[in-house]
Write an enzyme that holds these catalytic residues in place. Structure first.
Site, PDB file in Angstrom:
ATOM      1  CG  ASP A   1     -22.167 -31.005   2.022  1.00 38.54           C
ATOM      2  OD1 ASP A   1     -22.875 -31.870   1.458  1.00 38.54           O
ATOM      3  OD2 ASP A   1     -22.622 -29.925   2.432  1.00 38.54           O
TER       4      ASP A   1
ATOM      5  CB  THR B   1     -29.181 -38.606  14.012  1.00 40.15           C
ATOM      6  OG1 THR B   1     -28.777 -37.242  14.180  1.00 40.15           O
ATOM      7  CG2 THR B   1     -28.367 -39.452  14.969  1.00 40.15           C
TER       8      THR B   1
ATOM      9  CG  ASN C   1     -27.180 -38.020   6.408  1.00 45.41           C
ATOM     10  OD1 ASN C   1     -26.000 -38.179   6.664  1.00 45.41           O
ATOM     11  ND2 ASN C   1     -27.642 -36.878   5.893  1.00 45.41           N
TER      12      ASN C   1
HETATM   13  C1  FPP Z   1     -22.701 -35.530   1.709  1.00 43.71           C
HETATM   14  O1  FPP Z   1     -22.954 -35.304   0.350  1.00 43.71           O
HETATM   15  C2  FPP Z   1     -22.188 -36.843   1.932  1.00 43.71           C
HETATM   16  C3  FPP Z   1     -22.791 -37.835   2.641  1.00 43.71           C
HETATM   17  C4  FPP Z   1     -24.124 -37.684   3.266  1.00 43.71           C
HETATM   18  C5  FPP Z   1     -22.193 -39.143   2.791  1.00 43.71           C
HETATM   19  C6  FPP Z   1     -20.698 -39.207   2.901  1.00 43.71           C
HETATM   20  C7  FPP Z   1     -20.281 -40.489   2.375  1.00 43.71           C
HETATM   21  C8  FPP Z   1     -19.160 -40.736   1.653  1.00 43.71           C
HETATM   22  C9  FPP Z   1     -18.130 -39.738   1.373  1.00 43.71           C
HETATM   23  C10 FPP Z   1     -19.019 -42.083   1.103  1.00 43.71           C
HETATM   24  C11 FPP Z   1     -17.865 -42.822   1.600  1.00 43.71           C
HETATM   25  C12 FPP Z   1     -17.848 -43.001   3.039  1.00 43.71           C
HETATM   26  C13 FPP Z   1     -17.866 -44.182   3.657  1.00 43.71           C
HETATM   27  C14 FPP Z   1     -17.564 -44.253   5.113  1.00 43.71           C
HETATM   28  C15 FPP Z   1     -18.160 -45.413   2.933  1.00 43.71           C
HETATM   29  P1  FPP Z   1     -24.441 -34.935  -0.090  1.00 43.71           P
HETATM   30  O2  FPP Z   1     -25.097 -36.175  -0.572  1.00 43.71           O
HETATM   31  O3  FPP Z   1     -25.151 -34.255   1.023  1.00 43.71           O
HETATM   32  O4  FPP Z   1     -24.172 -33.958  -1.277  1.00 43.71           O
HETATM   33  P2  FPP Z   1     -25.101 -32.736  -1.739  1.00 43.71           P
HETATM   34  O5  FPP Z   1     -25.087 -31.758  -0.602  1.00 43.71           O
HETATM   35  O6  FPP Z   1     -24.411 -32.234  -2.949  1.00 43.71           O
HETATM   36  O7  FPP Z   1     -26.455 -33.287  -2.009  1.00 43.71           O
END
Ligand code: FPP
Length: 256
Positions: free
Chosen positions: A26, A72, A74
């Site tokens: 996260d 699911t 996202n």
């Molecule tokens: C959460 O950060 C992260 C995700 C929803 C996606 C996770 C993806 C990766 C680490 C990219 C690489 C992975 C692969 C398999 C290619 P957030 O966007 O919710 O962060 P925030 O809470 O600060 O908004």
């Protein structure tokens, strides 16, 4: 004085490693926003953290690593961000597959990846087929994954087997239920890591984490590195896991 990677490598007890580590990666968005960059920049940077973590787990001899890449829920994000994440996944798989394979890693997907865009399905199926026979670390990417959805699927699959006369109701137990989940045949996670200061499960591996040790850090995922992972493992090793029983010392008192 803070400990370094080398310190942790010496401190960690190689005989008491968590067999299965689960990670909620996260904070990519916040990491990017702090730099006045688009959220997608954070996801790209997060991909590099993931590479380091996979490498380190493999180096240590962790049996199983599961990362939450796309839930699911996202799909509710802006379409551009969803597209970016899907493309990043294809890029990651295509770029990393040779190295994953060389290291004997078996890639698995937890979740309904068949409803992803065609390009993603193709890249995933290529990688699954290529690594299917590997005997090293199992690397699960949770994609279009939701734990409640997984539990409902398992319940339906068992109900279907009962309906078809292949299973008796009395034979539905923890073992048969576990076998009907995406994680069939894998040990439950020993350690859950969640970055970016949030302290919730967000519909991740709800059944499997009944006795998992949780470890939270305020570090944002793109800043998570080998040292942080080793720190999490070391701190995990300092905990006393009781699984509902007594502490070791308490058991000894009881027998005395
Ligand atoms: C959460 O950060 C992260 C995700 C929803 C996606 C996770 C993806 C990766 C680490 C990219 C690489 C992975 C692969 C398999 C290619 P957030 O966007 O919710 O962060 P925030 O809470 O600060 O908004």
């Amino acid at each position: 004085m803070s400990r370094t990677t080398t310190d942790y490598m010496q401190l960690i007890n190689k005989d008491k490693l968590p067999q299965h580590i689960a990670i909620i990666m996260d904070g990519n968005g916040r990491w990017a926003q702090k730099r006045f960059m688009p959220r997608t920049f954070g996801h790209r940077s997060g991909m590099n953290s993931l590479k380091q973590v996979v490498e380190t787990c493999c180096e240590l001899g962790i049996a199983c690593l599961t990362v939450y890449a796309f839930s699911t829920e996202n799909w509710k994000r802006p379409r551009d961000e969803v597209n970016y994440l899907m493309n990043l996944l294809v890029e990651y798989v295509n770029k990393e597959i040779e190295e994953l394979h060389r290291n004997g890693i078996r890639l698995q997907i937890l979740g309904d990846y068949r409803s992803l865009p065609e390009r993603s399905i193709k890249a995933i199926e290529m990688a699954l087929a290529k690594t299917a026979a590997n005997q090293g670390m199992v690397f699960n990417i949770a994609l279009n994954y939701g734990a409640r959805d997984e539990i409902i699927r398992a319940a339906r699959s068992l109900a279907r087997q009962v309906e078809e006369g292949k299973l008796r109701v009395e034979d539905i137990n923890e073992e048969t239920f576990s076998r009907a989940l995406y994680t069939s045949g894998l040990p439950d996670p020993d350690l859950l890591i969640r970055t970016a200061g949030e302290m919730r499960l967000s519909n991740f591996l709800l059944w499997q984490m009944a006795y998992t040790e949780f470890w939270f850090t305020s570090i944002l995922w793109p800043d998570f590195d080998k040292e942080e992972l080793l720190r999490a493992i070391w701190e995990y090793q300092q905990r006393d896991r009781r699984f509902g029983g007594l502490k070791k010392s308490e058991q000894e008192d009881h027998h005395a």
